[in-house]
Design a protein around this motif. Structure first.
Motif, PDB file in Angstrom:
ATOM      1  N   ARG A 103       0.852  -1.202  -0.044  1.00 16.68           N
ATOM      2  CA  ARG A 103       0.108   0.064   0.006  1.00 16.68           C
ATOM      3  C   ARG A 103       0.985   1.307  -0.068  1.00 16.68           C
ATOM      4  N   VAL A 104       2.039   1.413   0.924  1.00 12.46           N
ATOM      5  CA  VAL A 104       2.667   2.467   0.761  1.00 12.46           C
ATOM      6  C   VAL A 104       3.411   2.688  -0.476  1.00 12.46           C
ATOM      7  N   ALA A 105       4.059   1.548  -1.204  1.00 11.44           N
ATOM      8  CA  ALA A 105       4.630   1.505  -2.472  1.00 11.44           C
ATOM      9  C   ALA A 105       3.689   2.139  -3.489  1.00 11.44           C
ATOM     10  N   VAL A 106       2.389   1.826  -3.414  1.00  8.24           N
ATOM     11  CA  VAL A 106       1.398   2.202  -4.455  1.00  8.24           C
ATOM     12  C   VAL A 106       1.265   3.739  -4.266  1.00  8.24           C
ATOM     13  N   LEU A 107       1.022   4.210  -3.148  1.00  6.30           N
ATOM     14  CA  LEU A 107       0.850   5.584  -2.834  1.00  6.30           C
ATOM     15  C   LEU A 107       1.992   6.604  -3.194  1.00  6.30           C
ATOM     16  N   LEU A 108       3.329   5.956  -3.019  1.00  7.93           N
ATOM     17  CA  LEU A 108       4.390   6.646  -3.531  1.00  7.93           C
ATOM     18  C   LEU A 108       4.666   6.608  -4.853  1.00  7.93           C
ATOM     19  N   TRP A 109       4.208   5.762  -5.557  1.00  8.31           N
ATOM     20  CA  TRP A 109       4.485   5.590  -7.080  1.00  8.31           C
ATOM     21  C   TRP A 109       3.332   6.683  -7.538  1.00  8.31           C
ATOM     22  N   ALA A 110       2.122   6.976  -7.013  1.00  7.17           N
ATOM     23  CA  ALA A 110       1.418   7.909  -7.501  1.00  7.17           C
ATOM     24  C   ALA A 110       1.716   9.217  -7.367  1.00  7.17           C
ATOM     25  N   LEU A 111       2.360   9.412  -6.124  1.00  8.07           N
ATOM     26  CA  LEU A 111       3.348  10.532  -5.872  1.00  8.07           C
ATOM     27  C   LEU A 111       4.153  11.130  -6.680  1.00  8.07           C
ATOM     28  N   VAL A 112       4.812   9.902  -7.329  1.00  5.84           N
ATOM     29  CA  VAL A 112       5.997  10.139  -8.117  1.00  5.84           C
ATOM     30  C   VAL A 112       5.557  10.684  -9.486  1.00  5.84           C
ATOM     31  N   VAL A 113       4.328   9.919  -9.988  1.00  6.45           N
ATOM     32  CA  VAL A 113       3.596  10.232 -11.274  1.00  6.45           C
ATOM     33  C   VAL A 113       3.162  11.538 -11.117  1.00  6.45           C
ATOM     34  N   VAL A 114       2.344  12.079 -10.077  1.00  3.56           N
ATOM     35  CA  VAL A 114       2.166  13.551  -9.868  1.00  3.56           C
ATOM     36  C   VAL A 114       3.113  14.570  -9.984  1.00  3.56           C
ATOM     37  N   LEU A 149      -2.408  15.392  -0.234  1.00  2.00           N
ATOM     38  CA  LEU A 149      -3.435  14.355  -0.220  1.00  2.00           C
ATOM     39  C   LEU A 149      -2.425  12.838   0.083  1.00  2.00           C
ATOM     40  N   LEU A 150      -1.860  12.761  -0.974  1.00  3.32           N
ATOM     41  CA  LEU A 150      -1.019  11.424  -1.138  1.00  3.32           C
ATOM     42  C   LEU A 150       0.077  11.341   0.006  1.00  3.32           C
ATOM     43  N   LEU A 151       0.517  12.266   0.198  1.00  3.26           N
ATOM     44  CA  LEU A 151       1.842  12.466   1.280  1.00  3.26           C
ATOM     45  C   LEU A 151       1.024  12.205   2.735  1.00  3.26           C
ATOM     46  N   ALA A 152      -0.284  12.872   2.968  1.00  3.88           N
ATOM     47  CA  ALA A 152      -0.856  12.400   4.155  1.00  3.88           C
ATOM     48  C   ALA A 152      -1.445  10.899   4.066  1.00  3.88           C
ATOM     49  N   SER A 153      -1.857  10.487   2.795  1.00  4.07           N
ATOM     50  CA  SER A 153      -2.264   9.145   3.039  1.00  4.07           C
ATOM     51  C   SER A 153      -0.940   8.253   3.348  1.00  4.07           C
ATOM     52  N   VAL A 154       0.126   8.405   2.902  1.00  2.00           N
ATOM     53  CA  VAL A 154       1.345   7.683   3.027  1.00  2.00           C
ATOM     54  C   VAL A 154       1.770   7.722   4.718  1.00  2.00           C
ATOM     55  N   LEU A 155       1.570   8.973   5.343  1.00  2.00           N
ATOM     56  CA  LEU A 155       1.956   8.939   6.705  1.00  2.00           C
ATOM     57  C   LEU A 155       0.710   8.124   7.533  1.00  2.00           C
ATOM     58  N   TRP A 156      -0.677   8.432   6.977  1.00  2.00           N
ATOM     59  CA  TRP A 156      -1.692   7.425   7.693  1.00  2.00           C
ATOM     60  C   TRP A 156      -1.603   5.705   7.624  1.00  2.00           C
ATOM     61  N   PRO A 169       1.603  -1.560  12.550  1.00  2.00           N
ATOM     62  CA  PRO A 169       2.219  -1.611  13.783  1.00  2.00           C
ATOM     63  C   PRO A 169       4.000  -1.806  13.374  1.00  2.00           C
ATOM     64  N   GLN A 170       4.088  -2.574  12.541  1.00  2.00           N
ATOM     65  CA  GLN A 170       5.603  -2.905  12.445  1.00  2.00           C
ATOM     66  C   GLN A 170       6.360  -1.944  12.061  1.00  2.00           C
ATOM     67  N   ILE A 171       5.594  -1.054  10.748  1.00  2.00           N
ATOM     68  CA  ILE A 171       6.383  -0.083  10.120  1.00  2.00           C
ATOM     69  C   ILE A 171       6.290   1.217  10.953  1.00  2.00           C
ATOM     70  N   ARG A 172       5.272   1.249  11.821  1.00  2.00           N
ATOM     71  CA  ARG A 172       5.168   2.520  12.619  1.00  2.00           C
ATOM     72  C   ARG A 172       6.169   2.553  13.638  1.00  2.00           C
ATOM     73  N   LYS A 173       6.751   1.459  14.283  1.00  2.00           N
ATOM     74  CA  LYS A 173       7.619   1.219  15.394  1.00  2.00           C
ATOM     75  C   LYS A 173       9.042   1.507  14.616  1.00  2.00           C
ATOM     76  N   ALA A 174       9.188   1.254  13.628  1.00  2.00           N
ATOM     77  CA  ALA A 174      10.584   1.732  12.714  1.00  2.00           C
ATOM     78  C   ALA A 174      10.457   3.082  12.524  1.00  2.00           C
ATOM     79  N   ALA A 175       9.444   3.697  11.917  1.00  2.00           N
ATOM     80  CA  ALA A 175       9.419   5.038  11.690  1.00  2.00           C
ATOM     81  C   ALA A 175       9.217   6.013  12.641  1.00  2.00           C
ATOM     82  N   LEU A 176       9.054   5.535  13.860  1.00  2.00           N
ATOM     83  CA  LEU A 176       8.829   6.642  15.098  1.00  2.00           C
ATOM     84  C   LEU A 176       9.980   6.231  16.171  1.00  2.00           C
TER      85      LEU A 176
END
Length: 827
Positions: A353-364, A398-405, A411-418
């Motif tokens: 899901r994160v990869a799809v959102l980031l790809w959309a961000l790169v396209v934008v 909106l895409l950046l907000a979606s990635v952060l959300w 839980p696993q990626i949140r622990k690493a990101a924070l």
């Protein structure tokens, strides 16, 4: 005034990756010859002063006067251009480049005129001083010649000072141009669009069909122009990129093959995963870049595109190349072919899901960049430009907000990101996302678009720097000499634990990290709209440094000093191997001597390499007497123990009472000497424990060295037999056991020693001599097994004490031994 982003040159941020190669081409003398004006208070008045007429016999001075007039005229025209409000941002951006070339010309011409001044001064000095009053008067010819030379000196010195002033004035004009451009840029960012939602956006929606018609017409015209160049050119434009991509794909996959990973084995280290991500990104991007380069080469060669890097086609291709890199980074970081190579800890679903959102961000980001570049060839109304910026800024937010959300919900990626520094990065992008959305709501579409597009590029640069840092760490953990990994599993005899090799690895890693940091920061500065001339001047100042007393501190001198130090360590390493491999080849000297010589050469080479590196920095070693005096005071107080151990270590290496490989006993500890350093000695016990003993203890305290002169030792094995045993049978049996045991020396021969008469047995000792003291424990156990079996076969019994207990008054006393005790022999 052009819209935001139109003036952002995409070539320079990407071309800056050749920065270090460019820096090496800057002559040091050129950087150090930058003129320093003497006592300049008002640059304008001095620069506007009339140029003194020069002697016609000096054509160089006359030509320099013409150059001074030309430079002054150019600087004055540039100042007027900057003050003119109609000057565009593009013209302001070109001013620093032009003036920087002028400054370089000033330096070059000044360097040509200075030898003429020095030659004139030398001729004037040869005439001697002016005669004093009362002294004989000099001839009229000499006086005239002195007057003419003095005029020439004054004239040449004045011209050089005028050049110095113009040099400084050109730098001031460069700062003025940059300040004006920044003011305009800041004003455009923080100026809200009036009636954005009520008037501008509806008008832009009405103009969109006409805008798309213009784009299609321009595209049709470009295709027709390519077809008019001939079928061959048109076919090459279509086919050549595919062949270039195929050839590049074959080449890069051979150069950087994919690593075989196992899902069941242990996960690779973070450094190994970083290297694999970089290799996978190159395997994906290099074919695409080759295809884009082939297309650009054919288009420019057939005159379908301008060769300038600021033209539409080069910038478009660079934008596509950068977007390809960003998309490949997202794929190989989050959803690689082997999940074990994933850099970011996350489940497969969250990572996807994160990869799809980031790809959309790169396209934008790419679409925004292409539409901005489209303005170079297609007219775009103001309302459409505002609508485009607002649309892409809103999508980025909106895409950046979606990635952060999504990251926050996993839980696993949140622990690493924070955790750690990632928490600061996560918070930074959260603030940027809020700033983008808030700016859009308030009508600051330029600010929102600028933050959104540059946040994407900044994130890509930072992540690429992190991956390159992991690759540098991976390279530094492998020996650059032998290619073998250096860790705790490497044996001592592999000679991989030398301090010089470890230091060279650290220096290599430091060089790589400095290069990564310098290039990354430079790219980020250019991405965030800093001018290249400014960045170049900062790099030059950081590279060539500043003067600190008699020492010049600069990145260049530090890097060269580190290189000299590393070269000295490499030569020390070579000398160590040559001495141990050639000088001691075929000799019967023990390994301890080899190790002592090797360690001595290593320490001597380390000191000499350090002194060579420090001396390159300009440190005066005559001042070391003060340092030595302060060090002696420190030794007398706090460093006495350390210095004592250091001197003791030197004594151990020189006198060699203890060598590496010796089996020693110090106090309650005994074991094999594994390493002798300048402060302590490492002993490995039979239990595989490492005991660190200070060197002073080995010098002052008694030490038992089983292997000082010889590796052999004597082993005494006591045994008791019955009083009725045949002595000769016992003696021959024990000697046969000793002779049959491997590791027992024949000379001196084994001996059966009668030790005495015991309470229950006749006491004997089997004394044997072993070839190696390190086999003492194993051989003693093997001998005891063999002795017990041989005595049983010979019918010789081994007695044990017996006691007869008598009871008085019929009352046993628990735990009390009767005084009437008989100890029958063997009974």
């Amino acid at each position: 005034m052009p819209r935001l982003g139109q003036t952002n040159k995409f070539l320079r941020p990407l071309a800056v990756f050749g920065l270090l190669l460019g820096l090496t081409a800057i002559p040091l003398a050129h950087a150090q010859d930058v003129p320093e004006p003497a006592d300049v208070t008002d640059t304008t008045e001095v620069a506007d002063a009339p140029v003194t007429e020069t002697n016609a016999a000096n054509p160089e001075a006359s030509a320099f006067s013409e150059l001074l007039d030309k430079w002054q005229t150019q600087i004055e025209a540039t100042e007027k251009e900057i003050a003119d409000p109609s000057t565009t941002d593009e013209e302001l951006r070109e001013i620093p480049d032009e003036l920087e070339k002028l400054r370089e010309e000033i330096v070059d011409q000044r360097a040509k005129l200075r030898p003429i001044l020095e030659d004139t001064l030398e001729r004037l000095d040869k005439l001697g001083p002016v005669p004093e009053d009362g002294a004989p008067r000099e001839s009229d010819e000499i006086a005239a010649q002195r007057s003419r030379l003095e005029e020439d000196v004054a004239d040449l010195d004045g011209k050089l000072k005028q050049a110095d002033v113009l040099f400084v004035r050109a730098g001031q004009v460069i700062d003025q141009a940059n300040d004006v451009r920044r003011e305009r840029f800041t004003d455009s960012l923080f100026r809200p669009v009036p009636n954005l939602y009520s008037s501008v956006l509806p008008s832009a929606l009405a103009s969109l069909p006409q805008q798309f018609e213009r784009i299609f017409e321009e595209a049709k015209g470009r295709i027709a122009e390519a077809w008019n160049k001939g079928p061959l050119v048109f076919a090459l434009l279509l086919v050549a990129p595919f062949f270039a991509a195929y050839a590049a794909n074959r080449f890069i996959r051979r150069l950087a093959p994919a690593a075989a990973t196992s899902e069941t084995g242990p996960p690779p280290s973070i450094q190994s995963r970083g290297v694999e991500v970089i290799k996978a990104v190159l395997r994906t991007c290099v074919p695409v870049w080759a295809a884009l380069a082939a297309f650009a080469l054919i288009a420019v060669s057939s005159e379908l595109a301008a060769p300038s890097v600021d033209a539409f086609l080069p910038q478009t291709l660079f934008s596509i190349a950068w977007a390809t890199l960003l998309a490949s980074l997202v794929r190989e970081t989050l959803v690689p072919e082997a999940s074990a190579l994933r850099i970011v800890p996350a489940t497969d679903a969250v990572a996807r899901r994160v990869a799809v959102l980031l790809w959309a961000l790169v396209v934008v980001w790419l679409l925004d960049k292409l539409f901005v570049l489209k303005d170079l060839i297609v007219f775009t109304p103001y309302q459409v430009s505002v609508f485009r910026s607002a649309l892409f800024a809103a999508l980025c937010g909106l895409l950046l907000a979606s990635v952060l959300w999504v990251i926050h919900r996993g839980p696993q990626i949140r622990k690493a990101a924070l955790s750690g520094w990632r928490a600061w990065l996560y918070s930074f992008f959260a603030v940027l996302t809020g700033a983008i959305l808030l700016a859009m709501l308030l009508g600051y579409e330029s600010l929102a678009q600028f933050i959104g597009t540059h946040a994407v590029s900044t994130a890509g640069v930072l992540w690429m720097m992190y991956l390159l840092h992991l690759a540098a760490e991976s390279l530094s953990s492998v020996s650059v000499i032998s290619g073998q990994a250096i860790d705790e599993q490497v044996e001592e005899d592999e000679d991989m634990d030398a301090p010089s090799l470890l230091t060279m690895r650290i220096i290599a890693s430091l060089f790589l990290d400095i290069a990564i940091l310098a290039i990354g920061i430079t790219v980020l500065l250019l991405f965030w709209r800093f001018d290249w001339v400014e960045v170049h001047s900062w790099i030059k100042a950081a590279f060539f440094g500043f003067q600190f007393g008699p020492i010049r501190i600069s990145l260049q001198s530090v890097l060269i000093a580190l290189g000299v130090f590393a070269l000295g360590l490499a030569l020390t390493r070579f000398l160590q191997r040559w001495v141990t491999g050639r000088v001691f080849a075929g000799r019967k000297s023990d390994s301890g001597l080899h190790e002592s010589v090797r360690i001595g050469i290593g320490y001597l080479g380390f000191v000499l390499a350090a002194l060579a590196g420090i001396s390159y920095l300009g440190v005066d070693f005559s001042n070391l007497a003060i340092i030595a005096g302060a060090l002696s005071v420190g030794i007398g107080f706090g460093l006495q123990s350390i210095f004592n151990n250091f001197v003791s270590g030197l004594i151990l290496l020189a006198e060699r009472p203890i060598k590496i490989g010796d089996y020693i006993r110090v106090g309650d500890e005994e074991g094999t000497v594994k390493k002798i350093s300048v402060r302590s000695t490492e002993i490995e016990t039979i239990h595989r424990q490492s005991v660190i003993v200070p060197n002073a203890t080995l010098i002052t305290d008694p030490v038992v060295n089983w292997m000082h002169l010889d590796k052999s030792c004597r082993l005494d094995l006591p045994i008791g037999v019955d009083y009725g045993t045949d002595m000769e049978l016992l003696r021959s049996t024990l000697l046969d056991v000793a002779r049959a045991q491997r590791g027992v020396l024949k000379h001196p021969p084994p001996v059966v020693h009668f030790a005495g008469f015991g309470d229950s047995s006749l006491d004997f000792e089997l004394r044997v001599f072993l070839r190696d003291v390190r086999e003492r424990i194993a051989t003693s156990s093997a001998l005891r097994f063999a002795m017990l079996a041989a005595l049983r076969d010979a019918g010789i019994s081994i007695p044990f004490p017996q006691r007869d207990v008598h009871f008085r008054d019929g009352a046993p006393q628990s735990g009390t031994q009767s005084p009437d005790v008989d100890a029958p022999d063997g009974g």
